[in-house]
Design an enzyme around this catalytic site. Structure first.
Site, mmCIF file in Angstrom:
data_model
loop_
_atom_site.group_PDB
_atom_site.id
_atom_site.type_symbol
_atom_site.label_atom_id
_atom_site.label_comp_id
_atom_site.label_asym_id
_atom_site.label_seq_id
_atom_site.Cartn_x
_atom_site.Cartn_y
_atom_site.Cartn_z
ATOM 1 C CG HIS A 182 -3.469 -1.347 -6.896
ATOM 2 N ND1 HIS A 182 -3.843 -0.689 -5.736
ATOM 3 C CD2 HIS A 182 -3.524 -2.662 -6.598
ATOM 4 C CE1 HIS A 182 -4.130 -1.578 -4.800
ATOM 5 N NE2 HIS A 182 -3.934 -2.790 -5.310
ATOM 6 N NE ARG B 9 -4.220 -1.584 0.139
ATOM 7 C CZ ARG B 9 -4.327 -2.649 -0.648
ATOM 8 N NH1 ARG B 9 -3.364 -2.941 -1.512
ATOM 9 N NH2 ARG B 9 -5.404 -3.409 -0.594
HETATM 10 P P1 NDP Z 1 -1.325 -11.094 5.501
HETATM 11 O O1 NDP Z 1 -2.320 -10.476 6.396
HETATM 12 O O2 NDP Z 1 -1.454 -12.533 5.178
HETATM 13 O O3 NDP Z 1 0.151 -10.879 6.099
HETATM 14 C C1 NDP Z 1 0.554 -9.704 6.687
HETATM 15 C C2 NDP Z 1 1.997 -9.856 7.176
HETATM 16 O O4 NDP Z 1 2.471 -8.567 7.597
HETATM 17 C C3 NDP Z 1 2.149 -10.792 8.358
HETATM 18 O O5 NDP Z 1 3.349 -11.506 8.224
HETATM 19 C C4 NDP Z 1 2.246 -9.832 9.545
HETATM 20 O O6 NDP Z 1 2.990 -10.363 10.612
HETATM 21 C C5 NDP Z 1 3.002 -8.686 8.923
HETATM 22 N N1 NDP Z 1 2.786 -7.439 9.666
HETATM 23 C C6 NDP Z 1 1.633 -6.787 9.888
HETATM 24 N N2 NDP Z 1 1.838 -5.675 10.624
HETATM 25 C C7 NDP Z 1 3.171 -5.646 10.877
HETATM 26 C C8 NDP Z 1 4.009 -4.742 11.590
HETATM 27 N N3 NDP Z 1 3.529 -3.650 12.206
HETATM 28 N N4 NDP Z 1 5.332 -5.018 11.651
HETATM 29 C C9 NDP Z 1 5.834 -6.119 11.052
HETATM 30 N N5 NDP Z 1 5.096 -7.009 10.354
HETATM 31 C C10 NDP Z 1 3.778 -6.764 10.269
HETATM 32 O O7 NDP Z 1 -1.331 -10.218 4.164
HETATM 33 P P2 NDP Z 1 -1.119 -10.695 2.655
HETATM 34 O O8 NDP Z 1 0.226 -11.328 2.549
HETATM 35 O O9 NDP Z 1 -2.283 -11.443 2.165
HETATM 36 O O10 NDP Z 1 -1.130 -9.279 1.907
HETATM 37 C C11 NDP Z 1 -0.263 -8.232 2.291
HETATM 38 C C12 NDP Z 1 -0.744 -6.936 1.686
HETATM 39 O O11 NDP Z 1 -0.501 -6.905 0.277
HETATM 40 C C13 NDP Z 1 -2.261 -6.693 1.762
HETATM 41 O O12 NDP Z 1 -2.632 -6.204 3.035
HETATM 42 C C14 NDP Z 1 -2.493 -5.691 0.664
HETATM 43 O O13 NDP Z 1 -2.376 -4.383 1.176
HETATM 44 C C15 NDP Z 1 -1.350 -5.940 -0.312
HETATM 45 N N6 NDP Z 1 -1.830 -6.458 -1.596
HETATM 46 C C16 NDP Z 1 -1.542 -5.756 -2.726
HETATM 47 C C17 NDP Z 1 -1.967 -6.201 -3.947
HETATM 48 C C18 NDP Z 1 -1.641 -5.446 -5.194
HETATM 49 O O14 NDP Z 1 -2.222 -5.700 -6.236
HETATM 50 N N7 NDP Z 1 -0.699 -4.522 -5.160
HETATM 51 C C19 NDP Z 1 -2.757 -7.429 -4.075
HETATM 52 C C20 NDP Z 1 -2.982 -8.103 -2.832
HETATM 53 C C21 NDP Z 1 -2.535 -7.627 -1.645
HETATM 54 P P3 NDP Z 1 2.252 -11.083 11.863
HETATM 55 O O15 NDP Z 1 1.122 -11.879 11.299
HETATM 56 O O16 NDP Z 1 3.326 -11.916 12.475
HETATM 57 O O17 NDP Z 1 1.767 -9.996 12.737
HETATM 58 C C1 OXD Z 2 -5.804 -6.367 -2.768
HETATM 59 C C2 OXD Z 2 -5.394 -5.440 -3.791
HETATM 60 O O1 OXD Z 2 -5.578 -6.081 -1.595
HETATM 61 O O2 OXD Z 2 -5.858 -5.560 -4.932
HETATM 62 O O3 OXD Z 2 -6.378 -7.412 -3.120
HETATM 63 O O4 OXD Z 2 -4.594 -4.564 -3.545
#
Ligand code: NDP
Ligand code: OXD
Length: 307
Positions: free
Chosen positions: A270, A222
């Protein structure tokens, strides 16, 4: 009983048709033309207008149409008790890995430099850039898949998350105290964190300075996780050699934003991993059935943590 789709930025004909096929007896309504708000029990949301969800008095659950839920949770009118699920999909992961592979190879093979040289009709062969150490921020569904993938390709991979993970072939770090160690060696840093109050502006001047000089940043998470001004300054000083950005604080990126014209920035709109309508519909239908059966949602978000 009905399902409402509140997804203003997407054409929904195929989603409605596919959902109707999965749930032939259920009425599907598309916001803003909700004929019977009181009949809606389940809503599929993405960047919903504030107040659209709270206008549905008998809603039992929410389903994000994407993986990230920050835009949904930023709606202060969202009823606090509503459970929220998100999309977790192997197609989304495969698409993200495809994008990241392409980006890593783009920089490794110096396509950025050769593109600039072409503008000036400069013929200057160079061997590949030494991109050996990668760090992935966020080791959830997408981040852990990316870390595993690049480790499998022979890169030296570090990963950073909130709680300590164990991933074969990946050196894992957790928490603020270990951020500097997680990124210290990185030639290329991939951001796959969710946007929450704790990660907003996480990649600020101080943290970007903890990278090696000349590192490359890839933000596919993001936009607001990166401090825009700090990023521009890091590119200006050479602290960062380049940045590939798929996500932005405001989307579409405003015409006057400096990211459009700053040397060293590669932009994509995106598209690194876009929700696949077919697989999303299967998950939406399954979660609707679960609500009807009184079962917990699949891929439920922890609303307190924000991801
Ligand atoms: P998940 O919720 O599965 O994973 C999030 C990860 O981030 C976990 O490992 C978590 O650690 C870690 N995390 C969260 N907060 C913190 C913090 N403050 N410090 C350190 N680590 C942190 O998310 P996804 O992997 O499914 O997706 C990640 C992001 O990718 C989505 O939220 C979205 O914004 C983005 N995205 C973008 C897309 C695009 O097209 N550009 C498409 C899809 C997603 P823990 O669990 O140990 O707390
Ligand atoms: C998602 C994205 O979070 O498209 O799925 O960014």
């Amino acid at each position: 009983m009905s399902i409402a789709l509140i997804i203003p930025d997407r054409k929904l004909d195929t989603v409605v048709a596919a959902l109707q096929q999965q749930l032939p007896d259920v009425t599907i309504e598309v916001w803003p033309e909700i004929s019977q708000p009181a009949a809606v029990e389940f809503a599929v949301v993405w960047k919903q207008p504030a107040g659209s969800v709270s206008s549905l008095p008998n809603l039992q659950a929410l389903q994000s149409f994407g993986a990230g839920v920050d835009s949904i949770l930023s709606d202060t009118t969202l009823p606090a008790s509503l459970p929220l699920a998100r999309i977790v999909d192997p197609h989304l992961t495969a698409s993200m890995l495809d994008y990241l592979d392409t980006v890593v190879n783009y920089y490794r093979l110096r396509f950025d430099e050769f593109g600039n040289n072409q503008q000036q009709q400069v013929w200057k062969p160079r061997s590949p850039r030494k991109i050996r150490h990668l760090t992935v921020l966020g080791l959830g569904e997408l981040g852990s898949a990316a870390a595993r993938h690049f480790a499998g390709l022979g890169y030296s991979v570090r990963g950073w998350s909130g709680s300590l993970r164990q991933i074969d072939g990946v050196q894992c770090f957790a928490g603020d105290d270990q951020f500097a160690d997680a990124v210290a060696e990185a030639d290329l840093l991939i951001c796959l964190l969710p946007l929450t109050p704790a990660t907003e502006n996480l990649l600020n001047e101080v943290r970007l300075a903890q990278l090696k000089t000349g590192a490359i940043l890839v933000n596919v998470a993001r936009g607001a996780i990166v401090d825009d001004e700090a990023l521009l300054a890091a590119l200006q000083t050479g602290q960062l050699a380049a940045a590939c950005l798929d996500v932005f604080r405001i989307e579409p990126l405003p015409a006057q934003h400096r990211f459009w014209t700053t040397p060293g920035i590669l932009l994509t709109p995106h598209i690194s991993a876009v929700t696949n309508a077919d697989t999303a519909v299967a998950q939406i239908a399954e979660n609707y059935r679960r609500v009807q059966a009184g079962l917990p949602l699949l891929n439920q978000v922890d609303r307190t943590r924000g991801y």
